[in-house]
Design an enzyme around this catalytic site. Structure first.
Site, mmCIF file in Angstrom:
data_model
loop_
_atom_site.group_PDB
_atom_site.id
_atom_site.type_symbol
_atom_site.label_atom_id
_atom_site.label_comp_id
_atom_site.label_asym_id
_atom_site.label_seq_id
_atom_site.Cartn_x
_atom_site.Cartn_y
_atom_site.Cartn_z
ATOM 1 N N ASN A 9 0.860 -1.098 -0.076
ATOM 2 C CA ASN A 9 0.018 -0.088 0.081
ATOM 3 C C ASN A 9 0.874 1.165 -0.079
ATOM 4 O O ASN A 9 1.530 1.664 1.021
ATOM 5 C CB ASN A 9 -0.880 -0.034 1.383
ATOM 6 C CG ASN A 9 -1.738 1.249 1.370
ATOM 7 O OD1 ASN A 9 -1.801 2.099 0.654
ATOM 8 N ND2 ASN A 9 -2.465 1.331 2.610
ATOM 9 N N LYS A 11 0.134 4.229 -0.149
ATOM 10 C CA LYS A 11 -0.781 5.373 0.307
ATOM 11 C C LYS A 11 -0.387 6.673 -0.650
ATOM 12 O O LYS A 11 -0.353 6.182 -1.832
ATOM 13 C CB LYS A 11 -0.122 5.842 1.818
ATOM 14 C CG LYS A 11 -0.161 4.318 2.758
ATOM 15 C CD LYS A 11 0.097 4.647 4.161
ATOM 16 C CE LYS A 11 -0.033 3.152 4.852
ATOM 17 N NZ LYS A 11 0.089 3.278 6.422
ATOM 18 N N HIS A 99 -9.207 0.975 5.218
ATOM 19 C CA HIS A 99 -8.095 1.538 5.942
ATOM 20 C C HIS A 99 -8.146 2.321 7.143
ATOM 21 O O HIS A 99 -8.938 3.298 6.850
ATOM 22 C CB HIS A 99 -6.906 1.677 4.897
ATOM 23 C CG HIS A 99 -5.597 1.953 5.377
ATOM 24 N ND1 HIS A 99 -5.150 2.922 6.352
ATOM 25 C CD2 HIS A 99 -4.583 0.979 5.253
ATOM 26 C CE1 HIS A 99 -3.915 2.570 6.669
ATOM 27 N NE2 HIS A 99 -3.593 1.440 6.076
ATOM 28 N N GLU A 101 -6.689 4.802 8.211
ATOM 29 C CA GLU A 101 -6.658 6.159 7.829
ATOM 30 C C GLU A 101 -7.626 6.726 6.972
ATOM 31 O O GLU A 101 -8.082 7.938 7.318
ATOM 32 C CB GLU A 101 -5.314 6.262 6.749
ATOM 33 C CG GLU A 101 -3.961 6.150 7.555
ATOM 34 C CD GLU A 101 -2.994 5.809 6.699
ATOM 35 O OE1 GLU A 101 -2.933 5.517 5.734
ATOM 36 O OE2 GLU A 101 -1.756 4.982 7.711
ATOM 37 N N GLU A 172 -4.832 -4.842 11.177
ATOM 38 C CA GLU A 172 -3.820 -3.631 11.048
ATOM 39 C C GLU A 172 -3.904 -2.966 12.332
ATOM 40 O O GLU A 172 -4.640 -1.935 12.244
ATOM 41 C CB GLU A 172 -3.989 -2.641 10.009
ATOM 42 C CG GLU A 172 -3.708 -3.239 8.609
ATOM 43 C CD GLU A 172 -3.104 -2.348 7.387
ATOM 44 O OE1 GLU A 172 -2.237 -2.643 6.949
ATOM 45 O OE2 GLU A 172 -3.697 -1.255 7.411
ATOM 46 N N GLY A 178 2.880 2.577 10.947
ATOM 47 C CA GLY A 178 3.830 3.571 10.411
ATOM 48 C C GLY A 178 4.579 4.019 11.892
ATOM 49 O O GLY A 178 5.347 4.984 11.779
ATOM 50 N N SER A 218 4.137 -1.712 10.294
ATOM 51 C CA SER A 218 5.494 -1.783 10.531
ATOM 52 C C SER A 218 6.047 -3.088 10.211
ATOM 53 O O SER A 218 7.029 -3.503 10.750
ATOM 54 C CB SER A 218 5.859 -1.269 11.896
ATOM 55 O OG SER A 218 5.402 -0.137 12.377
HETATM 56 P P1 13P Z 1 3.253 0.471 7.566
HETATM 57 O O1 13P Z 1 3.933 -0.583 7.033
HETATM 58 O O2 13P Z 1 4.118 1.752 7.048
HETATM 59 O O3 13P Z 1 3.295 0.595 9.265
HETATM 60 O O4 13P Z 1 1.933 0.648 7.001
HETATM 61 C C1 13P Z 1 1.071 -0.262 7.249
HETATM 62 C C2 13P Z 1 -0.234 0.055 6.651
HETATM 63 O O5 13P Z 1 -1.093 0.856 6.799
HETATM 64 C C3 13P Z 1 -0.630 -0.915 5.402
HETATM 65 O O6 13P Z 1 -1.857 -0.589 4.809
#
Ligand code: 13P
Length: 256
Positions: A9, A11, A99, A101, A172, A178, A218
Protein backbone atom coordinates in the site's frame (compact mmCIF):
# COMPACT_ATOMS: atom_id res chain seq x y z
CA UNK A 1 -4.39 -24.23 0.57
CA UNK A 2 -5.02 -20.60 1.56
CA UNK A 3 -3.60 -17.92 -0.67
CA UNK A 4 -0.44 -16.25 0.65
CA UNK A 5 -0.40 -12.57 -0.23
CA UNK A 6 1.97 -9.65 0.05
CA UNK A 7 0.34 -6.34 -0.88
CA UNK A 8 2.11 -2.99 -0.99
CA UNK A 9 0.00 0.00 0.00
CA UNK A 10 1.90 3.01 -1.28
CA UNK A 11 -0.57 5.42 0.36
CA UNK A 12 0.04 8.97 -0.98
CA UNK A 13 3.68 8.32 -1.88
CA UNK A 14 5.96 8.08 -4.94
CA UNK A 15 6.00 10.10 -8.13
CA UNK A 16 5.02 8.45 -11.40
CA UNK A 17 8.68 7.96 -12.30
CA UNK A 18 9.50 6.53 -8.87
CA UNK A 19 6.52 4.19 -9.01
CA UNK A 20 7.48 2.88 -12.46
CA UNK A 21 11.04 2.26 -11.35
CA UNK A 22 9.87 0.46 -8.23
CA UNK A 23 7.46 -1.87 -10.03
CA UNK A 24 9.93 -2.62 -12.83
CA UNK A 25 12.64 -3.31 -10.31
CA UNK A 26 10.51 -5.57 -8.10
CA UNK A 27 8.97 -7.48 -11.01
CA UNK A 28 12.33 -8.09 -12.67
CA UNK A 29 13.73 -9.56 -9.44
CA UNK A 30 10.67 -11.53 -8.36
CA UNK A 31 11.10 -15.22 -7.69
CA UNK A 32 8.87 -17.61 -9.61
CA UNK A 33 5.68 -17.33 -7.58
CA UNK A 34 3.83 -20.51 -6.66
CA UNK A 35 0.18 -21.04 -7.55
CA UNK A 36 -0.97 -20.01 -4.07
CA UNK A 37 1.15 -16.84 -3.88
CA UNK A 38 0.05 -13.34 -4.87
CA UNK A 39 1.81 -9.99 -4.98
CA UNK A 40 -0.33 -6.85 -5.21
CA UNK A 41 0.75 -3.26 -5.84
CA UNK A 42 -1.64 -0.55 -4.60
CA UNK A 43 -0.38 2.80 -5.97
CA UNK A 44 -2.26 6.10 -5.81
CA UNK A 45 -5.24 6.33 -8.21
CA UNK A 46 -3.46 8.60 -10.65
CA UNK A 47 -0.66 6.07 -11.27
CA UNK A 48 -2.92 3.04 -11.79
CA UNK A 49 -3.18 3.20 -15.59
CA UNK A 50 0.57 3.52 -16.04
CA UNK A 51 1.35 0.78 -13.56
CA UNK A 52 -1.19 -1.50 -15.24
CA UNK A 53 0.65 -1.25 -18.54
CA UNK A 54 3.93 -2.23 -16.86
CA UNK A 55 2.29 -5.23 -15.19
CA UNK A 56 0.52 -6.21 -18.43
CA UNK A 57 3.89 -6.54 -20.10
CA UNK A 58 4.81 -9.17 -17.53
CA UNK A 59 1.33 -10.77 -17.85
CA UNK A 60 1.79 -12.75 -14.64
CA UNK A 61 -1.56 -13.36 -12.94
CA UNK A 62 0.22 -13.65 -9.62
CA UNK A 63 1.24 -10.01 -9.75
CA UNK A 64 -1.79 -7.74 -9.62
CA UNK A 65 -2.90 -4.17 -9.30
CA UNK A 66 -4.96 -2.87 -6.41
CA UNK A 67 -6.52 0.48 -5.56
CA UNK A 68 -6.47 2.07 -2.12
CA UNK A 69 -10.12 3.11 -2.12
CA UNK A 70 -13.26 3.32 -4.26
CA UNK A 71 -16.69 4.90 -4.17
CA UNK A 72 -19.69 2.58 -3.88
CA UNK A 73 -21.72 4.25 -6.65
CA UNK A 74 -20.90 3.42 -10.28
CA UNK A 75 -21.15 7.06 -11.43
CA UNK A 76 -22.69 10.36 -10.45
CA UNK A 77 -22.14 13.69 -8.76
CA UNK A 78 -19.41 12.70 -6.30
CA UNK A 79 -16.68 15.25 -6.95
CA UNK A 80 -13.21 13.86 -6.45
CA UNK A 81 -14.28 10.22 -6.17
CA UNK A 82 -13.38 7.21 -8.31
CA UNK A 83 -15.87 4.45 -9.16
CA UNK A 84 -15.36 0.71 -9.37
CA UNK A 85 -16.09 0.52 -13.14
CA UNK A 86 -13.37 3.16 -13.65
CA UNK A 87 -10.93 1.08 -11.61
CA UNK A 88 -11.79 -2.09 -13.50
CA UNK A 89 -11.31 -0.30 -16.79
CA UNK A 90 -7.64 0.35 -15.98
CA UNK A 91 -7.00 -3.20 -14.78
CA UNK A 92 -7.58 -3.09 -11.01
CA UNK A 93 -8.45 -6.47 -9.47
CA UNK A 94 -8.23 -5.62 -5.76
CA UNK A 95 -9.39 -2.68 -3.66
CA UNK A 96 -8.39 -1.85 -0.08
CA UNK A 97 -11.51 -1.04 1.94
CA UNK A 98 -11.64 0.48 5.40
CA UNK A 99 -8.00 1.34 5.94
CA UNK A 100 -7.70 3.01 9.35
CA UNK A 101 -6.47 6.20 7.70
CA UNK A 102 -9.72 6.42 5.69
CA UNK A 103 -11.75 5.65 8.80
CA UNK A 104 -9.84 8.27 10.79
CA UNK A 105 -9.31 11.14 8.34
CA UNK A 106 -12.36 10.67 6.11
CA UNK A 107 -14.82 9.45 8.74
CA UNK A 108 -15.64 6.25 6.92
CA UNK A 109 -18.09 4.23 9.01
CA UNK A 110 -18.68 0.48 9.10
CA UNK A 111 -22.02 1.12 7.35
CA UNK A 112 -20.42 3.08 4.51
CA UNK A 113 -17.71 0.43 4.11
CA UNK A 114 -20.41 -2.21 3.81
CA UNK A 115 -21.72 -0.36 0.72
CA UNK A 116 -18.25 -0.46 -0.82
CA UNK A 117 -17.88 -4.15 -0.03
CA UNK A 118 -21.22 -4.92 -1.71
CA UNK A 119 -20.44 -2.82 -4.77
CA UNK A 120 -17.02 -4.45 -5.20
CA UNK A 121 -18.42 -7.95 -4.91
CA UNK A 122 -21.19 -7.12 -7.38
CA UNK A 123 -18.43 -6.05 -9.79
CA UNK A 124 -16.34 -9.13 -9.05
CA UNK A 125 -13.42 -7.17 -7.61
CA UNK A 126 -11.49 -8.60 -4.66
CA UNK A 127 -11.86 -6.75 -1.36
CA UNK A 128 -8.93 -6.27 1.00
CA UNK A 129 -10.90 -5.41 4.11
CA UNK A 130 -8.92 -3.68 6.88
CA UNK A 131 -9.72 -3.90 10.55
CA UNK A 132 -7.77 -3.11 13.69
CA UNK A 133 -7.85 -1.27 16.96
CA UNK A 134 -6.29 1.91 18.34
CA UNK A 135 -3.81 1.97 21.22
CA UNK A 136 -6.53 3.05 23.68
CA UNK A 137 -8.63 0.04 22.77
CA UNK A 138 -5.64 -2.31 23.05
CA UNK A 139 -4.75 -0.86 26.44
CA UNK A 140 -8.33 -1.39 27.61
CA UNK A 141 -8.04 -4.96 26.30
CA UNK A 142 -11.23 -4.63 24.25
CA UNK A 143 -9.60 -5.19 20.85
CA UNK A 144 -11.44 -8.44 20.17
CA UNK A 145 -14.89 -6.89 20.59
CA UNK A 146 -13.82 -3.86 18.54
CA UNK A 147 -12.55 -5.91 15.59
CA UNK A 148 -15.56 -8.25 15.79
CA UNK A 149 -17.87 -5.24 15.44
CA UNK A 150 -15.97 -3.97 12.40
CA UNK A 151 -16.33 -7.34 10.70
CA UNK A 152 -19.91 -7.84 11.85
CA UNK A 153 -21.10 -4.50 10.52
CA UNK A 154 -19.30 -4.47 7.18
CA UNK A 155 -18.78 -8.10 6.18
CA UNK A 156 -20.94 -10.62 7.96
CA UNK A 157 -24.04 -9.96 5.87
CA UNK A 158 -22.23 -11.61 2.94
CA UNK A 159 -23.01 -15.16 1.86
CA UNK A 160 -20.36 -17.81 2.57
CA UNK A 161 -19.46 -17.93 -1.13
CA UNK A 162 -19.12 -14.16 -1.41
CA UNK A 163 -16.82 -14.09 1.58
CA UNK A 164 -14.78 -17.06 0.43
CA UNK A 165 -14.35 -15.94 -3.15
CA UNK A 166 -14.04 -12.19 -2.83
CA UNK A 167 -12.68 -11.14 0.54
CA UNK A 168 -9.23 -10.92 2.08
CA UNK A 169 -9.01 -9.58 5.63
CA UNK A 170 -6.10 -7.40 6.75
CA UNK A 171 -5.57 -6.96 10.49
CA UNK A 172 -3.77 -3.65 10.98
CA UNK A 173 -3.49 -2.50 14.59
CA UNK A 174 -3.44 1.31 14.36
CA UNK A 175 -0.74 1.57 17.01
CA UNK A 176 1.60 -0.41 14.76
CA UNK A 177 1.01 1.54 11.53
CA UNK A 178 3.97 3.68 10.53
CA UNK A 179 5.23 3.70 14.11
CA UNK A 180 8.02 1.15 13.89
CA UNK A 181 6.23 -0.75 16.68
CA UNK A 182 5.16 -4.11 15.29
CA UNK A 183 2.65 -6.38 16.95
CA UNK A 184 4.57 -9.28 18.48
CA UNK A 185 4.09 -12.61 16.75
CA UNK A 186 1.97 -13.66 19.75
CA UNK A 187 -0.27 -10.58 19.45
CA UNK A 188 -0.62 -11.04 15.69
CA UNK A 189 -1.32 -14.77 15.89
CA UNK A 190 -3.77 -14.27 18.74
CA UNK A 191 -5.87 -11.75 16.81
CA UNK A 192 -5.67 -13.67 13.54
CA UNK A 193 -6.82 -16.85 15.30
CA UNK A 194 -9.60 -14.86 16.95
CA UNK A 195 -10.76 -13.57 13.56
CA UNK A 196 -10.59 -17.06 12.07
CA UNK A 197 -12.64 -18.47 14.97
CA UNK A 198 -15.16 -15.72 14.44
CA UNK A 199 -15.44 -16.68 10.76
CA UNK A 200 -15.86 -20.27 11.78
CA UNK A 201 -18.66 -19.58 14.25
CA UNK A 202 -20.39 -17.06 11.98
CA UNK A 203 -20.02 -19.17 8.83
CA UNK A 204 -18.21 -22.51 8.90
CA UNK A 205 -14.80 -23.99 9.40
CA UNK A 206 -14.52 -24.35 5.63
CA UNK A 207 -15.05 -20.59 5.13
CA UNK A 208 -12.69 -19.74 8.00
CA UNK A 209 -9.95 -21.96 6.61
CA UNK A 210 -10.20 -20.51 3.10
CA UNK A 211 -9.89 -16.81 3.89
CA UNK A 212 -6.48 -15.17 3.84
CA UNK A 213 -5.83 -12.91 6.82
CA UNK A 214 -2.95 -10.50 6.31
CA UNK A 215 -1.02 -8.60 8.97
CA UNK A 216 -0.18 -4.92 8.53
CA UNK A 217 1.73 -2.47 10.71
CA UNK A 218 5.49 -1.82 10.59
CA UNK A 219 6.12 -5.10 8.80
CA UNK A 220 9.69 -5.10 7.48
CA UNK A 221 12.33 -7.48 6.10
CA UNK A 222 13.51 -8.26 9.63
CA UNK A 223 10.19 -9.27 11.17
CA UNK A 224 8.32 -10.61 8.11
CA UNK A 225 9.61 -14.19 8.27
CA UNK A 226 8.58 -14.58 11.89
CA UNK A 227 5.19 -12.91 11.41
CA UNK A 228 4.39 -14.91 8.28
CA UNK A 229 5.34 -18.16 10.00
CA UNK A 230 2.38 -17.77 12.40
CA UNK A 231 -0.26 -20.34 11.62
CA UNK A 232 -3.03 -17.83 10.93
CA UNK A 233 -0.99 -15.07 9.28
CA UNK A 234 -1.25 -15.45 5.50
CA UNK A 235 0.97 -12.58 4.43
CA UNK A 236 1.09 -8.83 4.85
CA UNK A 237 -0.29 -5.46 3.85
CA UNK A 238 2.84 -3.37 3.74
CA UNK A 239 3.16 0.42 3.93
CA UNK A 240 6.56 2.06 4.30
CA UNK A 241 8.58 -1.02 3.42
CA UNK A 242 6.66 -1.40 0.13
CA UNK A 243 8.15 1.84 -1.21
CA UNK A 244 11.61 0.42 -1.94
CA UNK A 245 12.52 -2.74 -3.83
CA UNK A 246 15.27 -3.40 -1.26
CA UNK A 247 12.72 -3.71 1.53
CA UNK A 248 9.67 -4.98 -0.38
CA UNK A 249 11.40 -7.91 -2.10
CA UNK A 250 12.64 -9.60 1.10
CA UNK A 251 9.08 -9.39 2.46
CA UNK A 252 7.83 -11.10 -0.69
CA UNK A 253 10.54 -13.74 -0.24
CA UNK A 254 9.23 -14.30 3.31
CA UNK A 255 5.91 -15.65 1.95
CA UNK A 256 5.81 -19.40 2.31
P1 13P B 1 3.39 0.58 7.63
O1 13P B 1 3.88 -0.74 7.04
O2 13P B 1 4.07 1.77 7.09
O3 13P B 1 3.33 0.52 9.12
O4 13P B 1 1.85 0.72 7.12
C1 13P B 1 1.01 -0.35 7.22
C2 13P B 1 -0.23 -0.02 6.49
O5 13P B 1 -0.97 0.86 6.89
C3 13P B 1 -0.51 -0.76 5.25
O6 13P B 1 -1.80 -0.52 4.80
Amino acid sequence: MRKKIVAGNWKMNLSLAEGKTLIEDVVSRLPLLAEHQQVIFCPPFIHLGNMASILDDGADQRVSLGAQNCHPHPSGAYTGEISIPMLKEVGVNYVIVGHSERRQYFNESNEFLKLKVDALIASDVQVIFCCGESLDIREANTQNEFVAKQLQESLFHLTPDQLKNNVIIAYEPIWAIGTGVTASTEQAQEMHAYIRNLLSSQYSNDVAQSISILYGGSCNPTNAVELFSCEDVDGGLIGGAALKAETFLPIIFAMD
